[in-house]
Scaffold this motif. Structure first.
Motif, PDB file in Angstrom:
ATOM      1  N   GLN A 152      -2.022  13.889  -2.862  1.00 59.54           N
ATOM      2  CA  GLN A 152      -3.161  14.005  -2.289  1.00 59.54           C
ATOM      3  C   GLN A 152      -3.059  14.265  -0.663  1.00 59.54           C
ATOM      4  O   GLN A 152      -3.854  15.025  -0.463  1.00 59.54           O
ATOM      5  CB  GLN A 152      -4.125  12.615  -2.403  1.00 59.54           C
ATOM      6  N   LEU A 153      -2.106  13.647  -0.155  1.00 68.80           N
ATOM      7  CA  LEU A 153      -1.765  13.851   1.384  1.00 68.80           C
ATOM      8  C   LEU A 153      -1.488  15.355   1.581  1.00 68.80           C
ATOM      9  O   LEU A 153      -1.912  15.921   2.265  1.00 68.80           O
ATOM     10  CB  LEU A 153      -0.578  12.957   1.822  1.00 68.80           C
ATOM     11  N   THR A 197     -11.588  11.866   6.439  1.00 65.88           N
ATOM     12  CA  THR A 197     -10.038  11.662   6.797  1.00 65.88           C
ATOM     13  C   THR A 197      -9.393  12.195   7.977  1.00 65.88           C
ATOM     14  O   THR A 197      -8.996  12.007   8.797  1.00 65.88           O
ATOM     15  CB  THR A 197      -9.251  11.867   5.486  1.00 65.88           C
ATOM     16  N   ILE A 234       1.044  -1.102  -0.143  1.00 59.90           N
ATOM     17  CA  ILE A 234      -0.081  -0.070  -0.109  1.00 59.90           C
ATOM     18  C   ILE A 234       0.876   1.106  -0.027  1.00 59.90           C
ATOM     19  O   ILE A 234       1.697   1.494   0.754  1.00 59.90           O
ATOM     20  CB  ILE A 234      -1.036  -0.132   1.126  1.00 59.90           C
ATOM     21  N   ARG A 235       0.802   1.859  -0.871  1.00 64.13           N
ATOM     22  CA  ARG A 235       1.261   3.554  -0.965  1.00 64.13           C
ATOM     23  C   ARG A 235       0.633   4.317  -0.985  1.00 64.13           C
ATOM     24  O   ARG A 235      -0.340   4.566  -1.922  1.00 64.13           O
ATOM     25  CB  ARG A 235       2.430   2.976  -2.395  1.00 64.13           C
ATOM     26  N   PRO A 236       0.899   5.283   0.043  1.00 63.60           N
ATOM     27  CA  PRO A 236      -0.011   6.658  -0.024  1.00 63.60           C
ATOM     28  C   PRO A 236       0.275   7.461  -1.164  1.00 63.60           C
ATOM     29  O   PRO A 236       1.322   7.489  -1.768  1.00 63.60           O
ATOM     30  CB  PRO A 236       0.270   7.100   1.230  1.00 63.60           C
ATOM     31  N   ASP A 237      -0.801   8.334  -1.444  1.00 64.63           N
ATOM     32  CA  ASP A 237      -0.465   9.279  -2.437  1.00 64.63           C
ATOM     33  C   ASP A 237      -0.029  10.603  -2.045  1.00 64.63           C
ATOM     34  O   ASP A 237      -0.878  11.246  -1.408  1.00 64.63           O
ATOM     35  CB  ASP A 237      -1.932   9.493  -3.293  1.00 64.63           C
ATOM     36  N   SER A 238       1.092  10.814  -1.973  1.00 64.69           N
ATOM     37  CA  SER A 238       1.940  11.771  -1.387  1.00 64.69           C
ATOM     38  C   SER A 238       1.251  13.277  -1.807  1.00 64.69           C
ATOM     39  O   SER A 238       0.899  14.332  -1.087  1.00 64.69           O
ATOM     40  CB  SER A 238       3.332  11.797  -1.816  1.00 64.69           C
TER      41      SER A 238
END
Length: 80
Positions: A9-10, A55, A3-7
């Motif tokens: 979007q973060l 979130t 799982i890789r966060p969308d930097s």
């Protein structure tokens, strides 16, 4: 499965401001917890704002606000 966060979007979440209402212009991280809980009870707005409010409620519920504040400091919003 990784799982890789969308930097991107973060970072958008980190710098997203409330677009209307009593807290217009405030960063979502600066919204009071009872306000976010109220939104959950009434129903979050559809779209990106609703997703970000949901979130942020999760972030605040888990005492992760310092991470958001560090990201705000370390990655200031780029003026366009």
């Amino acid at each position: 499965m990784e799982i890789r966060p969308d930097s991107k979007q973060l970072l958008e979440l980190v710098h997203y401001r409330m677009p209307f209402g009593k807290f217009k212009g405030r960063y979502l991280v600066d919204l009071p917890l009872p306000y976010l809980v109220w939104f959950r009870q009434k129903g979050f707005p559809k779209g990106k704002l609703g997703d970000y409010l949901n979130t942020m409620l999760t972030i605040k519920d888990n005492n992760l606000e310092p991470i958001i504040r560090k990201l705000q400091k370390d990655f200031p919003r780029q003026s366009t």
